[in-house]
Write a protein that holds these residues in place. Sequence first.
Motif, PDB file in Angstrom:
ATOM      1  N   MET A   1       0.836  -1.194   0.000  1.00 20.91           N
ATOM      2  CA  MET A   1       0.000   0.000   0.000  1.00 20.91           C
ATOM      3  C   MET A   1       0.869   1.242   0.000  1.00 20.91           C
ATOM      4  O   MET A   1       1.903   1.283   0.638  1.00 20.91           O
ATOM      5  N   SER A   2       0.386   2.238  -0.658  1.00 20.68           N
ATOM      6  CA  SER A   2       1.121   3.505  -0.668  1.00 20.68           C
ATOM      7  C   SER A   2       0.821   4.285   0.599  1.00 20.68           C
ATOM      8  O   SER A   2      -0.149   4.015   1.296  1.00 20.68           O
ATOM      9  N   GLY A   3       1.651   5.276   0.892  1.00 17.98           N
ATOM     10  CA  GLY A   3       1.451   6.109   2.076  1.00 17.98           C
ATOM     11  C   GLY A   3       0.117   6.821   2.060  1.00 17.98           C
ATOM     12  O   GLY A   3      -0.529   6.994   3.092  1.00 17.98           O
ATOM     13  N   ALA A   4      -0.350   7.233   0.869  1.00 17.13           N
ATOM     14  CA  ALA A   4      -1.627   7.949   0.775  1.00 17.13           C
ATOM     15  C   ALA A   4      -2.798   7.052   1.145  1.00 17.13           C
ATOM     16  O   ALA A   4      -3.779   7.507   1.703  1.00 17.13           O
ATOM     17  N   SER A   5      -2.692   5.742   0.844  1.00 16.75           N
ATOM     18  CA  SER A   5      -3.820   4.860   1.118  1.00 16.75           C
ATOM     19  C   SER A   5      -3.864   4.381   2.564  1.00 16.75           C
ATOM     20  O   SER A   5      -4.871   3.858   3.004  1.00 16.75           O
ATOM     21  N   THR A   6      -2.766   4.533   3.301  1.00 19.72           N
ATOM     22  CA  THR A   6      -2.744   4.090   4.689  1.00 19.72           C
ATOM     23  C   THR A   6      -2.703   5.245   5.679  1.00 19.72           C
ATOM     24  O   THR A   6      -2.752   5.019   6.878  1.00 19.72           O
ATOM     25  N   ARG A   7      -2.620   6.459   5.188  1.00 14.24           N
ATOM     26  CA  ARG A   7      -2.492   7.629   6.059  1.00 14.24           C
ATOM     27  C   ARG A   7      -3.599   7.670   7.117  1.00 14.24           C
ATOM     28  O   ARG A   7      -3.341   7.960   8.265  1.00 14.24           O
ATOM     29  N   GLY A   8      -4.816   7.386   6.743  1.00 16.08           N
ATOM     30  CA  GLY A   8      -5.935   7.443   7.676  1.00 16.08           C
ATOM     31  C   GLY A   8      -5.877   6.394   8.773  1.00 16.08           C
ATOM     32  O   GLY A   8      -6.585   6.485   9.761  1.00 16.08           O
ATOM     33  N   GLY A   9      -5.021   5.396   8.599  1.00 20.37           N
ATOM     34  CA  GLY A   9      -4.895   4.359   9.607  1.00 20.37           C
ATOM     35  C   GLY A   9      -3.764   4.591  10.588  1.00 20.37           C
ATOM     36  O   GLY A   9      -3.585   3.821  11.533  1.00 20.37           O
ATOM     37  N   ALA A  10      -3.012   5.661  10.398  1.00 19.50           N
ATOM     38  CA  ALA A  10      -1.888   5.939  11.298  1.00 19.50           C
ATOM     39  C   ALA A  10      -2.385   6.068  12.733  1.00 19.50           C
ATOM     40  O   ALA A  10      -3.334   6.807  12.995  1.00 19.50           O
ATOM     41  N   PRO A  11      -1.777   5.349  13.666  1.00 17.14           N
ATOM     42  CA  PRO A  11      -2.205   5.456  15.063  1.00 17.14           C
ATOM     43  C   PRO A  11      -1.957   6.870  15.603  1.00 17.14           C
ATOM     44  O   PRO A  11      -0.876   7.414  15.449  1.00 17.14           O
ATOM     45  N   VAL A  12      -2.990   7.435  16.200  1.00 20.65           N
ATOM     46  CA  VAL A  12      -2.886   8.777  16.776  1.00 20.65           C
ATOM     47  C   VAL A  12      -3.230   8.783  18.265  1.00 20.65           C
ATOM     48  O   VAL A  12      -3.195   9.825  18.900  1.00 20.65           O
ATOM     49  N   GLY A  13      -3.581   7.638  18.785  1.00 21.21           N
ATOM     50  CA  GLY A  13      -3.948   7.560  20.196  1.00 21.21           C
ATOM     51  C   GLY A  13      -4.404   6.158  20.548  1.00 21.21           C
ATOM     52  O   GLY A  13      -4.170   5.204  19.802  1.00 21.21           O
ATOM     53  N   ARG A  14      -5.067   6.087  21.709  1.00 19.74           N
ATOM     54  CA  ARG A  14      -5.571   4.805  22.205  1.00 19.74           C
ATOM     55  C   ARG A  14      -7.052   4.950  22.524  1.00 19.74           C
ATOM     56  O   ARG A  14      -7.501   6.000  22.985  1.00 19.74           O
ATOM     57  N   LEU A  15      -7.796   3.887  22.297  1.00 19.07           N
ATOM     58  CA  LEU A  15      -9.228   3.905  22.606  1.00 19.07           C
ATOM     59  C   LEU A  15      -9.471   4.232  24.078  1.00 19.07           C
ATOM     60  O   LEU A  15     -10.439   4.908  24.415  1.00 19.07           O
ATOM     61  N   ALA A  16      -8.590   3.770  24.941  1.00 24.19           N
ATOM     62  CA  ALA A  16      -8.764   3.980  26.377  1.00 24.19           C
ATOM     63  C   ALA A  16      -8.745   5.452  26.761  1.00 24.19           C
ATOM     64  O   ALA A  16      -9.242   5.819  27.830  1.00 24.19           O
ATOM     65  N   ASP A  17      -8.193   6.302  25.900  1.00 25.57           N
ATOM     66  CA  ASP A  17      -8.107   7.726  26.205  1.00 25.57           C
ATOM     67  C   ASP A  17      -9.334   8.519  25.740  1.00 25.57           C
ATOM     68  O   ASP A  17      -9.414   9.723  25.975  1.00 25.57           O
ATOM     69  N   LEU A  18     -10.268   7.850  25.094  1.00 21.30           N
ATOM     70  CA  LEU A  18     -11.455   8.525  24.563  1.00 21.30           C
ATOM     71  C   LEU A  18     -12.570   8.584  25.587  1.00 21.30           C
ATOM     72  O   LEU A  18     -12.618   7.781  26.528  1.00 21.30           O
ATOM     73  N   THR A  19     -13.492   9.517  25.377  1.00 25.38           N
ATOM     74  CA  THR A  19     -14.710   9.544  26.189  1.00 25.38           C
ATOM     75  C   THR A  19     -15.558   8.336  25.806  1.00 25.38           C
ATOM     76  O   THR A  19     -15.345   7.738  24.737  1.00 25.38           O
ATOM     77  N   PRO A  20     -16.532   7.967  26.617  1.00 25.69           N
ATOM     78  CA  PRO A  20     -17.387   6.832  26.263  1.00 25.69           C
ATOM     79  C   PRO A  20     -18.101   7.010  24.912  1.00 25.69           C
ATOM     80  O   PRO A  20     -18.228   6.046  24.153  1.00 25.69           O
ATOM     81  N   ILE A  21     -18.525   8.212  24.596  1.00 22.12           N
ATOM     82  CA  ILE A  21     -19.201   8.436  23.317  1.00 22.12           C
ATOM     83  C   ILE A  21     -18.220   8.270  22.163  1.00 22.12           C
ATOM     84  O   ILE A  21     -18.534   7.623  21.156  1.00 22.12           O
TER      85      ILE A  21
END
Length: 158
Positions: A1-21
Motif C-alpha cells: 500500500m502507498s502512504g496515501a492509502s494508509t495515512r488514515g490508519g496511522a495510530p494517533v492515540g488509544r481507545l482507552a483515552d477517549l470519552t465513552p461516546i
Amino acid sequence: MSGASTRGGAPVGRLADLTPIEAGAVMYLRMWSDGAAGRADAAHDFDIALGADHGQLAMLALDRLCSLCAHHGRRPLIRHGLGCACLGADESCFAQMIAAASEGAREDAMMLAALIVRPDFAPALASLSEEFGLALRRMTTAIPFPTTGHQTPSAVLH
C-alpha cells in the motif's frame, strides 16, 4: 500500500483515552464494518441498552451514517481491527464528529463531516452524527439508583 492509502490508519492515540461516546463511535464503526455478524452484534447492544424501538432507531442511524461514509466518502475510511487498542486518524476524526454532534456543536460536526465525505453530503452526515451521538449519549448515561431522599457526602480517596 502507498502512504496515501494508509495515512488514515496511522495510530494517533488509544481507545482507552477517549470519552465513552467517542470510544463507542469507533467501536460501532468497526463492528458495522465487520459485516453482517458485527452489525447484528451492534443491533443487539442497542436493543439491550435502549429498548427495542430506540435500539432499532440507533441501528438505523449507524447504518445510514456508515453507508454514507462508504458510498460518498472522499476515500475509504481506514480503521483498525475490532480488538485493537489503537485509534487511527480516520477513526479519531469520526469519533470527534460524533462527539461534537452529540453535544450540539453542529458547526464543528459539519467541519469534520466535510473531511470525511464530499461537501454536498456533509450536512446529511452531520445530521446523522447527531442522531447516532445522542443514542450513544443515552446509552452511556448511568441509570440512577433509588435513593432515600437525603444527601450523602462524597467520598474522596486521594
